[in-house]
Design an enzyme around this catalytic site. Structure first.
Site, PDB file in Angstrom:
ATOM      1  N   TRP A 477       0.865  -1.200   0.000  1.00  0.00           N
ATOM      2  CA  TRP A 477       0.000   0.000   0.000  1.00  0.00           C
ATOM      3  C   TRP A 477       0.885   1.228   0.000  1.00  0.00           C
ATOM      4  O   TRP A 477       1.428   1.601   1.033  1.00  0.00           O
ATOM      5  CB  TRP A 477      -0.878  -0.047   1.250  1.00  0.00           C
ATOM      6  CG  TRP A 477      -1.894   1.034   1.390  1.00  0.00           C
ATOM      7  CD1 TRP A 477      -1.683   2.369   1.578  1.00  0.00           C
ATOM      8  CD2 TRP A 477      -3.324   0.861   1.400  1.00  0.00           C
ATOM      9  NE1 TRP A 477      -2.874   3.037   1.703  1.00  0.00           N
ATOM     10  CE2 TRP A 477      -3.902   2.133   1.602  1.00  0.00           C
ATOM     11  CE3 TRP A 477      -4.166  -0.245   1.279  1.00  0.00           C
ATOM     12  CZ2 TRP A 477      -5.280   2.330   1.676  1.00  0.00           C
ATOM     13  CZ3 TRP A 477      -5.539  -0.046   1.366  1.00  0.00           C
ATOM     14  CH2 TRP A 477      -6.079   1.232   1.552  1.00  0.00           C
ATOM     15  N   ASP A 534       4.897   4.705  10.890  1.00  0.00           N
ATOM     16  CA  ASP A 534       4.412   5.172  12.193  1.00  0.00           C
ATOM     17  C   ASP A 534       3.492   4.125  12.792  1.00  0.00           C
ATOM     18  O   ASP A 534       3.057   3.199  12.109  1.00  0.00           O
ATOM     19  CB  ASP A 534       3.709   6.530  12.032  1.00  0.00           C
ATOM     20  CG  ASP A 534       2.546   6.466  11.046  1.00  0.00           C
ATOM     21  OD1 ASP A 534       1.554   5.797  11.360  1.00  0.00           O
ATOM     22  OD2 ASP A 534       2.647   7.064   9.953  1.00  0.00           O
ATOM     23  N   GLU A 614      26.279 -16.990  -6.631  1.00  0.00           N
ATOM     24  CA  GLU A 614      25.341 -16.103  -5.916  1.00  0.00           C
ATOM     25  C   GLU A 614      24.062 -16.853  -5.559  1.00  0.00           C
ATOM     26  O   GLU A 614      23.494 -16.672  -4.485  1.00  0.00           O
ATOM     27  CB  GLU A 614      25.013 -14.880  -6.775  1.00  0.00           C
ATOM     28  CG  GLU A 614      26.156 -13.874  -6.854  1.00  0.00           C
ATOM     29  CD  GLU A 614      25.892 -12.754  -7.859  1.00  0.00           C
ATOM     30  OE1 GLU A 614      26.433 -11.658  -7.644  1.00  0.00           O
ATOM     31  OE2 GLU A 614      25.182 -12.990  -8.868  1.00  0.00           O
TER      32      GLU A 614
END
Ligand code: GLA
Length: 730
Positions: A477, A534, A614
């Site tokens: 989002w 947050d 790798e």
């Protein structure tokens, strides 16, 4: 009982395991802040002394006491216009133009069973969570403040918020409504805040507080922002990672915010934090109320690492949705840095197959799958698959990806609208923009007026249709610009000051509806990386893309800065290709793995382009991550490199202290330099641990004295040391 009330003294004490918070309604009815620190078990109000400081007026009831002033007494929720000349917690305008508010204590109520603040995310708690509500009254305006406190004892956290209620007969306009105000009358303090920019978020900075002045940490971008995280720490100037007093103030909010830290004439420090008052105005008709976001407070007497861990624990347990708490999350590969806008179904399937061979578990299709979007200039809002580009429907693609053995995730940016979109052509008024003025564009996009229900409904229906149609386990989002021209076509002129907060309420409402309808779809938050990292977003999104900067060496700083307030399990972190797309730096794949492992762990590259060697390394990294996942995501995290310039080191220790993982990255290898010695933390001194890398057995006590990593060679070498308690060794 963790809430003690002395009715006679009108003294309120809130206790967590180690901390205590006290306030007192004095003889004038003013609610004084008494104490926030270690548990004392005593009435601490004798520390509040008064003196005639000069030019500090007295409330009318106390006109004979020149020593009694709102300007010098520690306030629990400061007033405005009536003699406290420090930062106000609230600002009002009454119908007659008066701007004063003057609180007096009017009673309290014990609370049981955590309630979420109306319309906002909040700590979850449970039916047993205890709280206290104190009512303050302004007799003249009828504005009542209900100060709400919830206790999270185990994590040493107290959550504060305020409900402002108009019990008068006239309209009251709020111009400021902070979530928290706290005074510290004694002792010098420093403040830490977390500034940044796109691709370099949450850089810690620590500073003194100017006497007679005020520091302001803020975002006015309509988002919590890359530039200033809604989290500050106040601390003793001598506080370090390992010792000293510190207080955390974290606002659980994703929009405009302001943290003010000031020091008055006598050295008393005040912190006020909440929704940013600039541009904010909220009309309260009689009977209406306004609810502030919650502020998550914590105190540690043992330094910053303990304070951070209090936040990590409370976010993991009380912010992140139970569905995702301790959940094993798939190691994902994201298409963004692998192909940007240049893909079709076949390319994505090749990527999936290569990813599956290496042990990756989910393909995330990033930007570019919808509308006519082949670059970042169009189509936001047109959440319909571009079948012409993909060569099939989203449903078919998701099925084919699943057939390769991978889960499937999808990128969206719901709150945005491109002027070049069918949605904008149909509803130009859905974008926030000032009448008669050309809007600010950013990445050629505008912002939707999320406060409007018809827009929330449109997005809910579109996203639901996609999730119902295709097999999708994850959503990224995004939110890729700052908000400007914050004028809503749905609000009258005298309510335009509500638009920015209504925007956030609308986004939260949409997230609430979607997470309720699709509880098994995990949402990863993102905002050009970590622009909305947050606690508010973490309530809906158990993880957030930490930064668009995937350079492992820069990520060390970003993730470390983030760790002051937020847990590792929330930090979206991927191994990307080298030379790195943001910095051009080349870092060993092993080191990139170590850095990304201290996060949600995934890949942001095309696995088909890796060399055989790798590929082997990637396989090993994924296996190692699965081995350490529970420890990393749920363990106690310690920063170990305080003051060091040449390396970064950190560790996680299991709650039982029987296992630990130490990570070390040399950021500057010096020829013939000093050997780094890393002092470990959190281990049990008596326990004998086995070092997996060397096979040695060592006591916790010895490890706490440090391990030396010897001479380093090459560019950015990394070392990981796993420690396991001997008796439980498997
Ligand atoms: C933002 C995100 C990136 C990527 C792009 C797509 O910048 O942070 O990870 O998803 O958008 O446009």
């Amino acid at each position: 009982m963790s809430i003690r009330i002395n009715e006679k003294e009108r003294l309120f004490s809130l206790e967590t395991i180690h901390t205590e918070y006290q306030m007192k309604a004095d003889e004038t009815g003013v609610l004084l802040h008494v104490w926030y620190g270690l548990k004392t078990g005593s009435d601490m109000s004798s520390r509040i002394r008064t003196a005639n400081r000069g030019f500090c007026g007295n409330p009318y009831e106390q006109q004979t006491r020149f020593d009694y002033s709102l300007d010098t007494l520690p306030q629990e929720y400061s007033t405005d216009g009536v003699g406290d000349f420090r930062s106000a917690a609230v600002k009002v305008k009454l119908e007659n133009g008066s701007r004063s508010v003057d609180w007096r204590y009017a009673g309290y109520r014990l609370l049981k069973g955590k309630e979420k603040p109306q319309g906002l995310p909040g700590l979850r708690g449970n039916a047993e969570t205890e709280g206290l509500e104190i009512c303050l009254e302004d007799k003249v305006s009828g504005l009542n403040a209900f100060l709400i406190y919830w206790l999270f004892e185990e994590q040493d956290v107290i959550v504060r918020s305020v409900r402002l209620e108009n019990r008068g007969t006239e309209v009251i306009t709020l111009g400021k409504a902070a979530s928290v105000c706290m005074d510290f009358p004694y002792g010098k303090k420093e403040v830490m805040h977390f500034h940044g920019r796109h691709a370099m978020e949450r850089v810690p900075e620590r500073m003194g507080i100017p006497q007679g002045g005020r520091l302001a940490f803020e975002s006015r971008r309509g988002m919590s922002s890359h530039q200033s995280n809604p989290f500050i720490i106040l601390c003793d100037p001598a506080a370090t990672e390992r010792q000293g007093e510190c207080w955390g103030f974290m606002l659980m909010y994703s929009g405009n915010h302001l943290e003010e830290v000031s020091m008055d004439q006598t050295g008393s420090v005040r912190v006020v934090s909440g929704i940013h008052p600039e541009g904010f105005e909220w009309k309260l008709a009689p009977g209406e109320n306004f609810q502030t976001p919650e502020a998550i407070l914590s105190f540690s007497a043992e330094g910053l690492n303990v304070l951070s861990r209090n936040y990590h624990r409370v976010i993991r347990k009380e912010v992140i949705a139970p569905r995702w708490r301790n959940a094993k999350k798939p190691v994902l590969v994201n298409s963004w840095e692998a192909c940007y806008f240049d893909f079709d179904a076949e390319k994505l399937l090749d990527l999936s197959k290569a990813a599956k061979d290496l042990g990756m578990e989910m393909l995330v299709l990033d930007d570019g799958w919808f509308g006519k979007r082949n670059d970042d200039t169009t189509s936001l809002g047109d959440w319909v698959c571009n079948e012409g580009k993909l060569g099939c429907s989203l449903k078919e693609l998701s099925e084919r990806i699943h057939e390769t053995g991978l889960k499937f995730g999808l990128w969206v940016e719901p709150e945005m609208i491109s002027p070049d979109s069918d949605l904008y052509r149909a509803h130009p008024d859905w974008a926030l923009q000032d009448p008669g003025r050309l809007p600010m564009v950013s990445r050629r996009q505008l912002v939707l007026d999320m406060g409007r229900e018809e827009i929330q409904d449109y997005l809910f229906n579109r996203i639901s249709a996609i999730l119902n149609d295709a097999q999708i386990e994850y959503i990224k989002w995004d939110f890729n610009r700052s908000v400007a021209n914050c004028w809503s076509g749905a609000l009258p002129a005298d309510r335009q000051g509500e638009a920015a907060h209504r925007f956030m309420l609308g986004t939260y409402r949409l997230l609430e509806r979607l997470t309720a309808a699709f509880p098994d779809v995990m949402i990863e938050g993102c905002s050009g990386g970590g622009g909305r990292f947050d606690a508010g977003m973490l309530y809906y999104c158990p993880q957030i893309w930490c930064s668009d900067n995937t350079d492992a060496i820069e990520r060390l700083e970003i993730q470390k800065g983030t760790s002051y307030g937020y847990p590792v399990c929330a930090m979206g972190s991927h191994v990307s290709a080298c030379p790195n797309h943001q910095t051009g730096r080349t870092v060993p794949l092993e080191t990139r793995g170590v850095v990304a492992q201290t996060g949600t762990f995934g890949y942001e590259l095309n696995p088909a382009k890796l060399t055989d060697e790798e590929k082997q390394t990637v396989k090993q990294q994924i296996e190692a991550f699965h081995r350490y996942e529970t420890l990393i995501e749920g363990g106690d995290y310690y920063r170990l490199d305080e003051g060091e310039e040449d390396y970064t080191a950190w560790m996680v220790v299991s709650p039982e202290k029987d296992e630990a993982l130490v990570s070390f990255v040399a950021t500057h290898v010096r020829s013939n330099g000093a050997f780094p010695l890393v002092r470990l933390q959190g281990l049990e001194p008596e326990t004998v641990y086995r070092r997996e890398d060397t096979g040695e057995t060592v006591t916790g006590a010895a490890l706490l004295q440090g391990i030396s990593f010897g001479q380093m060679h090459g560019d950015y070498p990394a070392v990981q040391v796993r420690l396991k308690e001997m008796k439980n060794e498997k």
